[in-house]
Write an enzyme that holds these catalytic residues in place. Sequence first.
Site, PDB file in Angstrom:
ATOM      1  N   CYS A   1     -43.078 -10.742   0.915  1.00  0.00           N
ATOM      2  CA  CYS A   1     -43.262 -11.921   1.610  1.00  0.00           C
ATOM      3  C   CYS A   1     -42.345 -12.455   1.354  1.00  0.00           C
ATOM      4  CB  CYS A   1     -45.018 -12.222   0.982  1.00  0.00           C
ATOM      5  SG  CYS A   1     -45.749 -11.037   0.543  1.00  0.00           S
ATOM      6  N   GLU A   2     -41.709 -12.034   2.088  1.00  0.00           N
ATOM      7  CA  GLU A   2     -40.164 -13.153   3.036  1.00  0.00           C
ATOM      8  C   GLU A   2     -39.729 -11.882   3.893  1.00  0.00           C
ATOM      9  OE1 GLU A   2     -38.611 -16.528   2.119  1.00  0.00           O
ATOM     10  OE2 GLU A   2     -39.942 -16.458   0.405  1.00  0.00           O
TER      11      GLU A   2
ATOM     12  N   PRO B   1     -13.419 -10.450 -16.275  1.00  0.00           N
ATOM     13  CA  PRO B   1     -13.577  -9.748 -15.304  1.00  0.00           C
ATOM     14  C   PRO B   1     -14.800  -9.290 -15.330  1.00  0.00           C
ATOM     15  CG  PRO B   1     -12.433  -8.646 -16.494  1.00  0.00           C
ATOM     16  CD  PRO B   1     -12.292 -10.053 -17.025  1.00  0.00           C
TER      17      PRO B   1
ATOM     18  N   ARG C   1     -16.951  -8.646 -11.487  1.00  0.00           N
ATOM     19  CA  ARG C   1     -17.548  -7.537 -10.704  1.00  0.00           C
ATOM     20  C   ARG C   1     -16.658  -6.612 -10.888  1.00  0.00           C
ATOM     21  NH1 ARG C   1     -19.944 -10.090  -5.600  1.00  0.00           N
ATOM     22  NH2 ARG C   1     -18.718 -11.539  -6.712  1.00  0.00           N
TER      23      ARG C   1
ATOM     24  N   GLY D   1     -12.580 -12.682 -10.842  1.00  0.00           N
ATOM     25  CA  GLY D   1     -12.266 -12.980  -8.603  1.00  0.00           C
ATOM     26  C   GLY D   1     -12.043 -10.951  -8.383  1.00  0.00           C
TER      27      GLY D   1
HETATM   28  N1  LLP Z   1     -15.134 -16.966 -15.003  1.00  0.00           N
HETATM   29  C1  LLP Z   1     -15.607 -17.336 -14.250  1.00  0.00           C
HETATM   30  C2  LLP Z   1     -15.673 -19.321 -14.530  1.00  0.00           C
HETATM   31  C3  LLP Z   1     -16.899 -16.991 -13.073  1.00  0.00           C
HETATM   32  O1  LLP Z   1     -17.427 -18.744 -13.429  1.00  0.00           O
HETATM   33  C4  LLP Z   1     -17.516 -15.996 -12.514  1.00  0.00           C
HETATM   34  C5  LLP Z   1     -17.915 -15.857 -11.429  1.00  0.00           C
HETATM   35  C6  LLP Z   1     -16.294 -15.343 -13.117  1.00  0.00           C
HETATM   36  C7  LLP Z   1     -15.089 -15.447 -13.989  1.00  0.00           C
HETATM   37  C8  LLP Z   1     -16.365 -13.560 -12.862  1.00  0.00           C
HETATM   38  O2  LLP Z   1     -15.922 -13.628 -11.374  1.00  0.00           O
HETATM   39  P1  LLP Z   1     -15.722 -11.613 -11.202  1.00  0.00           P
HETATM   40  O3  LLP Z   1     -14.813 -11.207 -12.295  1.00  0.00           O
HETATM   41  O4  LLP Z   1     -17.599 -10.626 -11.553  1.00  0.00           O
HETATM   42  O5  LLP Z   1     -15.762 -12.038  -9.508  1.00  0.00           O
HETATM   43  N2  LLP Z   1     -23.460 -14.422  -7.689  1.00  0.00           N
HETATM   44  C9  LLP Z   1     -22.393 -13.961  -6.798  1.00  0.00           C
HETATM   45  C10 LLP Z   1     -21.115 -14.418  -7.918  1.00  0.00           C
HETATM   46  C11 LLP Z   1     -20.931 -15.649  -8.542  1.00  0.00           C
HETATM   47  C12 LLP Z   1     -19.885 -15.508  -9.268  1.00  0.00           C
HETATM   48  C13 LLP Z   1     -19.487 -16.986 -10.341  1.00  0.00           C
HETATM   49  N3  LLP Z   1     -18.701 -16.866 -11.473  1.00  0.00           N
HETATM   50  C14 LLP Z   1     -22.416 -12.987  -6.181  1.00  0.00           C
HETATM   51  O6  LLP Z   1     -23.341 -12.007  -6.539  1.00  0.00           O
HETATM   52  O7  LLP Z   1     -21.127 -12.467  -5.938  1.00  0.00           O
END
Ligand code: LLP
Length: 440
Positions: free
Chosen positions: A355-356, A287, A289, A247
């Site tokens: 095409c959107e 982690p 992103r 997150g």
């Molecule tokens: N752990 C769980 C249980 C999760 O559901 C997620 C992300 C993560 C870890 C990793 O989270 P991060 O560190 O990447 O924030 N497609 C969306 C993001 C969806 C995230 C879903 N879960 C976007 O492009 O912003």
Amino acid sequence: MSRPTDFFAYKNNVLTVDGVPLPEIAESTGTPVYVYSAEGLLRPFRELKKGLEGLDPLICFAVKSNSNVAILRLLANEGAGMDIVSGGELYRAGIAGVPGRDIVFSGVGKTPGEMARALEYGETGIFSFNVESEPELHMLSAVAQHMGRTAPIALRFNPDVDPKTHPYISTGLKKNKFGLNRKEILEIARDVSRYPGITIRGISIHIGSQLLSLAPLEDAFKRTRALLSELETLLPEPIRFVDLGGGVGITYRNEKTIPIPRYCAMIRKHFGPGARSGRPLKILIEPGRSISGNAGVLLSEVLYRKMRKEKDFLIVDAGMNDLVRPSLYGSFHDIVPVARMNGVRKKTDVVGPVCESGDCFASERPLPRKLDQGDLVAILSAGAYGFAMAGNYNSRPRAPEVLARNGRFELIRERETYEDLVRGEAISQPSRGRESAART
Ligand code: LLP
């Protein structure tokens, strides 16, 4: 935390990645192409590792953010574990050679087949199933028992805090589908004998993605600590680990993000040695992103410049099928010319060929007026949820992926072909074109 151009820098007025000029990559693979920096992936990972030193940490990279096997392997070689959410991701982790003891399985809808595969993964099975509901617990218990195994699990706690992020990516509110609330967890703990095929080892949380402040995380950590103390007296065995999810946000534009050392210090404060009596907790994080986001760009070529009085359109050869984030979440990705350009700027919409009307990467963005047909642009911060969310809409083959490291680059995924597009479709019926071709 990482910024869009940390790993993509101009040298002699040309954008480079890990010492490689981007035009060299475009020349070799064509465009659009995803380009990743090994340095960009490793640096944030190492920073997290350093921050959590001494906490018996397991840093499980969220495979969903970038699932390329070469990237999983790169991180696994540095000691990363993997956070998976499907049998497909488990399969990828297997190819990357990730040991079972380093894998956690999250997600609200694990199928019995996926559970079985994870239980028999490697010799030992995986480290933990992060269970999200009571019926899932029943199912996992039954599957494990049937296989003569015991499934190690963490209960995913939904702490009901507002992560103050995009509603599509917030997961820790009680209205979200994720996790179990405090009451549900305590009920399960009071009656663990109902689930003979499982053993409760941990508590996991994940409250949302692209978090820009520590406050909601700290709130969630406090609630998790309180829950841990309540569980102490209820469970036959003490909880061994907490999985604090992912997150942590990144800078896409100019957002101030969470400094990794502060994030790690907060984890230490709430869950480090001394946070409870007895054996210290093992710490897991997931982690995605924060590791992959600013380590990748989508490199694309301008096909046309369509001039209008109010604003121009730059039509590029990448589309929403390649990078859906701007269309899906309205998210901002910086876009820069690969050859540095000075001079007048004009409001420009950067759009793809799909095409959107929603196939738009940037709207009314001031970009160099000179940018034109044949020029390369880099869509920044595309390393997370970029290729991983790509599709074939408009029958567009998915882009290739390239990993740059120490002045070299390697193709880590080929561009899809038209044959790939129809693989598995009922194409055996000879088409008219083919028939006539056969006759001649
Ligand atoms: N752990 C769980 C249980 C999760 O559901 C997620 C992300 C993560 C870890 C990793 O989270 P991060 O560190 O990447 O924030 N497609 C969306 C993001 C969806 C995230 C879903 N879960 C976007 O492009 O912003």
